[in-house]
Design a protein around this motif. Structure first.
Motif, PDB file in Angstrom:
ATOM      1  N   ALA A  17     -12.702  -7.138 -34.102  1.00 65.10           N
ATOM      2  CA  ALA A  17     -11.787  -7.830 -35.006  1.00 65.10           C
ATOM      3  C   ALA A  17     -12.492  -8.146 -36.326  1.00 65.10           C
ATOM      4  CB  ALA A  17     -11.298  -9.120 -34.361  1.00 65.10           C
ATOM      5  N   PHE A  18     -11.707  -8.141 -37.393  1.00 61.17           N
ATOM      6  CA  PHE A  18     -12.206  -8.550 -38.705  1.00 61.17           C
ATOM      7  C   PHE A  18     -11.029  -9.072 -39.515  1.00 61.17           C
ATOM      8  CE2 PHE A  18     -11.149  -4.065 -39.072  1.00 61.17           C
ATOM      9  CZ  PHE A  18     -10.466  -3.986 -40.271  1.00 61.17           C
ATOM     10  N   ASP A  19     -11.329  -9.687 -40.637  1.00 63.73           N
ATOM     11  CA  ASP A  19     -10.289 -10.280 -41.477  1.00 63.73           C
ATOM     12  C   ASP A  19      -9.348  -9.181 -41.981  1.00 63.73           C
ATOM     13  OD1 ASP A  19      -8.706 -11.632 -43.257  1.00 63.73           O
ATOM     14  OD2 ASP A  19     -10.354 -12.468 -44.450  1.00 63.73           O
ATOM     15  N   PRO A  20      -8.069  -9.217 -41.603  1.00 65.99           N
ATOM     16  CA  PRO A  20      -7.139  -8.157 -42.027  1.00 65.99           C
ATOM     17  C   PRO A  20      -6.945  -8.091 -43.531  1.00 65.99           C
ATOM     18  CG  PRO A  20      -5.958  -9.970 -40.979  1.00 65.99           C
ATOM     19  CD  PRO A  20      -7.415 -10.220 -40.750  1.00 65.99           C
ATOM     20  N   ALA A  21      -7.296  -9.157 -44.248  1.00 68.95           N
ATOM     21  CA  ALA A  21      -7.140  -9.140 -45.701  1.00 68.95           C
ATOM     22  C   ALA A  21      -8.009  -8.071 -46.349  1.00 68.95           C
ATOM     23  CB  ALA A  21      -7.486 -10.512 -46.287  1.00 68.95           C
ATOM     24  N   LEU A  22      -9.059  -7.628 -45.636  1.00 70.87           N
ATOM     25  CA  LEU A  22      -9.959  -6.624 -46.184  1.00 70.87           C
ATOM     26  C   LEU A  22      -9.252  -5.296 -46.423  1.00 70.87           C
ATOM     27  CD1 LEU A  22     -12.991  -6.236 -46.922  1.00 70.87           C
ATOM     28  CD2 LEU A  22     -13.313  -5.321 -44.615  1.00 70.87           C
ATOM     29  N   VAL A  23      -8.224  -4.991 -45.622  1.00 66.32           N
ATOM     30  CA  VAL A  23      -7.551  -3.698 -45.745  1.00 66.32           C
ATOM     31  C   VAL A  23      -6.084  -3.832 -46.127  1.00 66.32           C
ATOM     32  CG1 VAL A  23      -9.122  -2.622 -44.099  1.00 66.32           C
ATOM     33  CG2 VAL A  23      -6.970  -3.597 -43.273  1.00 66.32           C
ATOM     34  N   GLU A  24      -5.556  -5.055 -46.172  1.00 68.85           N
ATOM     35  CA  GLU A  24      -4.123  -5.208 -46.447  1.00 68.85           C
ATOM     36  C   GLU A  24      -3.727  -4.671 -47.810  1.00 68.85           C
ATOM     37  OE1 GLU A  24      -3.342  -9.316 -45.841  1.00 68.85           O
ATOM     38  OE2 GLU A  24      -2.959  -9.101 -43.674  1.00 68.85           O
ATOM     39  N   GLY A  25      -4.649  -4.693 -48.777  1.00 66.62           N
ATOM     40  CA  GLY A  25      -4.314  -4.189 -50.102  1.00 66.62           C
ATOM     41  C   GLY A  25      -4.420  -2.689 -50.237  1.00 66.62           C
ATOM     42  N   ILE A  26      -4.841  -2.007 -49.179  1.00 66.69           N
ATOM     43  CA  ILE A  26      -4.970  -0.546 -49.217  1.00 66.69           C
ATOM     44  C   ILE A  26      -3.669   0.055 -48.709  1.00 66.69           C
ATOM     45  CG2 ILE A  26      -6.275   1.431 -48.357  1.00 66.69           C
ATOM     46  CD1 ILE A  26      -8.680  -0.428 -48.047  1.00 66.69           C
ATOM     47  N   PRO A  27      -2.963   0.831 -49.512  1.00 69.22           N
ATOM     48  CA  PRO A  27      -1.620   1.290 -49.137  1.00 69.22           C
ATOM     49  C   PRO A  27      -1.635   2.389 -48.083  1.00 69.22           C
ATOM     50  CG  PRO A  27      -2.249   2.222 -51.255  1.00 69.22           C
ATOM     51  CD  PRO A  27      -3.348   1.274 -50.876  1.00 69.22           C
ATOM     52  N   ALA A  28      -0.473   2.644 -47.509  1.00 67.11           N
ATOM     53  CA  ALA A  28      -0.272   3.766 -46.600  1.00 67.11           C
ATOM     54  C   ALA A  28      -0.088   5.048 -47.422  1.00 67.11           C
ATOM     55  CB  ALA A  28       0.944   3.508 -45.720  1.00 67.11           C
ATOM     56  N   PRO A  29      -0.414   6.186 -46.803  1.00 73.14           N
ATOM     57  CA  PRO A  29      -0.953   6.364 -45.457  1.00 73.14           C
ATOM     58  C   PRO A  29      -2.420   5.951 -45.387  1.00 73.14           C
ATOM     59  CG  PRO A  29      -0.754   8.488 -46.572  1.00 73.14           C
ATOM     60  CD  PRO A  29      -0.118   7.477 -47.469  1.00 73.14           C
ATOM     61  N   ARG A  30      -2.780   5.286 -44.276  1.00 76.02           N
ATOM     62  CA  ARG A  30      -4.099   4.670 -44.148  1.00 76.02           C
ATOM     63  C   ARG A  30      -4.592   4.832 -42.710  1.00 76.02           C
ATOM     64  NH1 ARG A  30      -2.708  -0.701 -45.166  1.00 76.02           N
ATOM     65  NH2 ARG A  30      -2.535  -1.145 -42.939  1.00 76.02           N
ATOM     66  N   LEU A  31      -5.806   5.340 -42.588  1.00 77.00           N
ATOM     67  CA  LEU A  31      -6.453   5.486 -41.287  1.00 77.00           C
ATOM     68  C   LEU A  31      -7.682   4.590 -41.294  1.00 77.00           C
ATOM     69  CD1 LEU A  31      -5.658   7.327 -38.880  1.00 77.00           C
ATOM     70  CD2 LEU A  31      -7.427   8.922 -39.630  1.00 77.00           C
ATOM     71  N   VAL A  32      -7.782   3.657 -40.321  1.00 76.31           N
ATOM     72  CA  VAL A  32      -8.826   2.640 -40.329  1.00 76.31           C
ATOM     73  C   VAL A  32      -9.736   2.794 -39.114  1.00 76.31           C
ATOM     74  CG1 VAL A  32      -9.318   0.155 -40.319  1.00 76.31           C
ATOM     75  CG2 VAL A  32      -7.326   1.036 -41.581  1.00 76.31           C
ATOM     76  N   PHE A  33     -11.036   2.693 -39.361  1.00 83.00           N
ATOM     77  CA  PHE A  33     -12.036   2.692 -38.291  1.00 83.00           C
ATOM     78  C   PHE A  33     -12.922   1.461 -38.475  1.00 83.00           C
ATOM     79  CE2 PHE A  33     -10.735   6.998 -39.001  1.00 83.00           C
ATOM     80  CZ  PHE A  33     -10.678   7.576 -37.738  1.00 83.00           C
ATOM     81  N   ALA A  34     -13.164   0.743 -37.378  1.00 74.96           N
ATOM     82  CA  ALA A  34     -14.040  -0.430 -37.411  1.00 74.96           C
ATOM     83  C   ALA A  34     -15.209  -0.187 -36.469  1.00 74.96           C
ATOM     84  CB  ALA A  34     -13.269  -1.682 -37.003  1.00 74.96           C
ATOM     85  N   ASN A  35     -16.410  -0.257 -37.014  1.00 76.10           N
ATOM     86  CA  ASN A  35     -17.626   0.061 -36.248  1.00 76.10           C
ATOM     87  C   ASN A  35     -17.484   1.384 -35.493  1.00 76.10           C
ATOM     88  OD1 ASN A  35     -18.641  -2.285 -37.252  1.00 76.10           O
ATOM     89  ND2 ASN A  35     -19.073  -3.233 -35.269  1.00 76.10           N
ATOM     90  N   GLY A  36     -16.955   2.357 -36.187  1.00 77.35           N
ATOM     91  CA  GLY A  36     -16.874   3.695 -35.635  1.00 77.35           C
ATOM     92  C   GLY A  36     -15.759   3.948 -34.652  1.00 77.35           C
ATOM     93  N   ARG A  37     -14.860   2.993 -34.467  1.00 80.15           N
ATOM     94  CA  ARG A  37     -13.751   3.177 -33.524  1.00 80.15           C
ATOM     95  C   ARG A  37     -12.425   3.116 -34.261  1.00 80.15           C
ATOM     96  NH1 ARG A  37     -16.407   5.575 -29.509  1.00 80.15           N
ATOM     97  NH2 ARG A  37     -18.072   4.263 -28.649  1.00 80.15           N
ATOM     98  N   PHE A  38     -11.516   3.992 -33.890  1.00 83.36           N
ATOM     99  CA  PHE A  38     -10.188   4.038 -34.502  1.00 83.36           C
ATOM    100  C   PHE A  38      -9.450   2.732 -34.246  1.00 83.36           C
ATOM    101  CE2 PHE A  38      -5.627   5.411 -33.802  1.00 83.36           C
ATOM    102  CZ  PHE A  38      -5.297   5.377 -35.147  1.00 83.36           C
ATOM    103  N   ASP A  39      -8.952   2.130 -35.318  1.00 84.56           N
ATOM    104  CA  ASP A  39      -8.220   0.868 -35.248  1.00 84.56           C
ATOM    105  C   ASP A  39      -6.745   1.157 -35.512  1.00 84.56           C
ATOM    106  OD1 ASP A  39      -7.163  -1.686 -35.521  1.00 84.56           O
ATOM    107  OD2 ASP A  39      -8.982  -2.484 -36.447  1.00 84.56           O
ATOM    108  N   ALA A  40      -6.006   1.410 -34.433  1.00 84.84           N
ATOM    109  CA  ALA A  40      -4.597   1.777 -34.575  1.00 84.84           C
ATOM    110  C   ALA A  40      -3.776   0.640 -35.148  1.00 84.84           C
ATOM    111  CB  ALA A  40      -4.037   2.203 -33.220  1.00 84.84           C
ATOM    112  N   ALA A  41      -4.148  -0.601 -34.833  1.00 87.08           N
ATOM    113  CA  ALA A  41      -3.354  -1.747 -35.270  1.00 87.08           C
ATOM    114  C   ALA A  41      -3.381  -1.894 -36.783  1.00 87.08           C
ATOM    115  CB  ALA A  41      -3.870  -3.017 -34.602  1.00 87.08           C
ATOM    116  N   ARG A  42      -4.462  -1.531 -37.426  1.00 83.46           N
ATOM    117  CA  ARG A  42      -4.573  -1.696 -38.875  1.00 83.46           C
ATOM    118  C   ARG A  42      -4.357  -0.393 -39.636  1.00 83.46           C
ATOM    119  NH1 ARG A  42      -8.375  -5.446 -36.839  1.00 83.46           N
ATOM    120  NH2 ARG A  42      -7.808  -7.576 -37.431  1.00 83.46           N
ATOM    121  N   SER A  43      -4.114   0.682 -38.929  1.00 85.09           N
ATOM    122  CA  SER A  43      -3.782   1.950 -39.574  1.00 85.09           C
ATOM    123  C   SER A  43      -2.280   2.021 -39.820  1.00 85.09           C
ATOM    124  CB  SER A  43      -4.223   3.132 -38.695  1.00 85.09           C
ATOM    125  OG  SER A  43      -5.625   3.126 -38.500  1.00 85.09           O
ATOM    126  N   ASP A  44      -1.896   2.801 -40.811  1.00 82.71           N
ATOM    127  CA  ASP A  44      -0.480   2.951 -41.157  1.00 82.71           C
ATOM    128  C   ASP A  44      -0.291   4.356 -41.703  1.00 82.71           C
ATOM    129  OD1 ASP A  44       2.095   2.916 -42.096  1.00 82.71           O
ATOM    130  OD2 ASP A  44       1.894   1.074 -43.262  1.00 82.71           O
TER     131      ASP A  44
END
Length: 435
Positions: free
Chosen positions: A69-96
């Protein structure tokens, strides 16, 4: 065995599915080659200016199987389409991935492996034979996730694709290895923005390899911002192949990490292929920033334009290697490399190596590199008009970096990167630089 390599071996034993996609033998061969050859020493030309003595004594545990987990504000300003990885793992919840057109596929490598279709992951079979390709070998043995992007012929994404990689503090130092694959068929077009970010202080190791295959008349615009945590270690490698009349426009902004190495290897295999690769390297504190370009002109009438700026302050070290190889038969090549650097501290160091090898006729090629200091007259001019010394030096340093940014066609993206560079310079040089 070096502690680093032993931790890689233990990471291999902890892989969730080392035999997935019939990759087991290749993964093990890459690991065995890595362990047998060991880490390159200072006599290895490719690592002459980036010694690994301190790193080889460190151990890194594998990243957790789920994204932290990390502060979602770090990526909220990045628009879709967006693929997010946290510590090398795919983060489906924060991807769009909303808004993708028909004929465009964007997914995580972990999803591809779970499908169990070997052909979809055959890019993982690439072998790395040279001893100095130590971290590519580690990636070949250990990569379990990454971004897989495919565009059918003629498909163009209406908005940039954002690939977001976040380093998050966890107990102990962690390592992850991401493998990315971008396959663009004829006449496709794609804008990519990479965000490499830190969500807090950590000393993890990230090791990425990206394969880019650009078909005929493809247009790729690729911006990369490396703003990792100050104690992080990052190795990034891009291997791109351009077909006839393909265009690859690349920009790199190196702002973070305690140790970073970025390798950009491009093969212009089709007639008329063109590469523009610009970048800015910022060294501050005790940071070590290493960038290596390896450009191969193979076909006729190809072109590359490389414009890079380096800044070294504090006790930092900035390393740049710009290699251009014009192969036999690559007549009509037009190649240009410029690397200018600012040395802002007596304790900082800059090493620059422009290399040009020509084995073809009727070519136009030039390269140049300089290392200097801020113009004393320009500093005096600003100070005489009431600008404080630190602010005058920062303004001149930002101006020095503007030329590579000028290659970015998207005004919004150019301003975003300029703002990030300005903020990083304000932090790094806030106390002023040597007059």
């Amino acid at each position: 065995m070096a502690a680093l390599l032993e931790s890689f071996r233990q990471g291999f034993d902890a892989l969730r599915a080392p035999e997935a996609q019939e990759l087991g033998p290749r993964r093990r061969a890459a690991l065995e080659a890595l362990l047998a050859d060991g880490l390159p020493g200072p006599r290895e030309e490719a690592w002459k200016y980036t010694p690994l003595r301190a790193l080889e004594r460190r151990s890194f545990a594998p990243a957790d199987t789920t994204p932290p987990a990390f502060d979602p504000a770090l990526v909220e300003g990045i628009p879709a389409p967006r693929l997010v990885f946290a510590n090398g793992r795919f983060d489906a919840a924060r991807s769009d991935l909303s808004g993708l057109p028909d004929g465009a596929s964007v997914e995580a490598l972990s999803q591809v492996l779970e499908r169990g279709q070997p052909r979809d992951a055959n890019f993982l079979l690439r072998r790395y034979e040279r001893r100095d390709e130590v971290f590519a070998r580690a990636n070949a043995a250990l990569a379990e996730d990454g971004a897989v992007v495919r565009l059918d012929a003629g498909v163009r994404l209406p908005a940039p694709l954002h690939l977001v990689f976040v380093g998050v503090p966890q107990d102990g130092d962690r390592a992850w290895h991401l493998r990315h694959f971008i396959d663009l068929r004829d006449d496709a077009a794609l804008d990519i923005v990479e965000h490499q970010l830190g969500a807090g202080d950590h000393a993890h190791l990230a090791n990425d390899v990206l394969h880019l295959h650009a078909g005929k008349r493809v247009l790729v615009r690729h911006a990369r911002v490396q703003a990792d945590a100050a104690r992080a270690t990052r190795f990034a490698r891009t291997d791109a192949v351009l077909a006839r009349d393909a265009q690859y426009r690349r920009f790199d902004l190196e702002l973070g990490a305690g140790l970073s190495r970025n390798e950009l290897n491009v093969r212009l295999e089709g007639d008329g292929a063109r590469l523009t690769a610009n970048g800015v390297l910022l060294g501050s504190g005790r940071r070590h920033v290493d960038t290596r370009l390896g450009i191969e002109h193979i076909a006729r009438d190809t072109a590359c334009d490389l414009l890079w700026r380096g800044i070294a302050d504090g006790r930092s070290r900035v390393v740049f290697h710009g290699g251009i190889n014009i192969r036999p038969g690559a007549d009509g090549t037009d190649a240009s490399l410029s690397n200018k650097n600012l040395l802002l501290s007596a304790d900082a160091e800059i090493d620059t190596q422009p290399v040009l090898v020509i084995d073809a006729d009727e070519v136009k090629a030039a390269h140049g590199a300089t290392v200097g200091q801020l113009d004393a007259n320009a500093v005096f001019y600003l100070r005489s008009r009431g600008v404080p010394l630190a602010e005058a030096q920062r303004l001149l340093t930002v101006a020095f970096c503007r030329e590579p940014l000028g290659a970015l066609e998207d005004e919004g993206l150019r301003q975003l990167l300029l703002d990030r560079l300005d903020a990083a310079l304000a932090t790094a040089l806030g106390g002023g630089v040597a007059a």
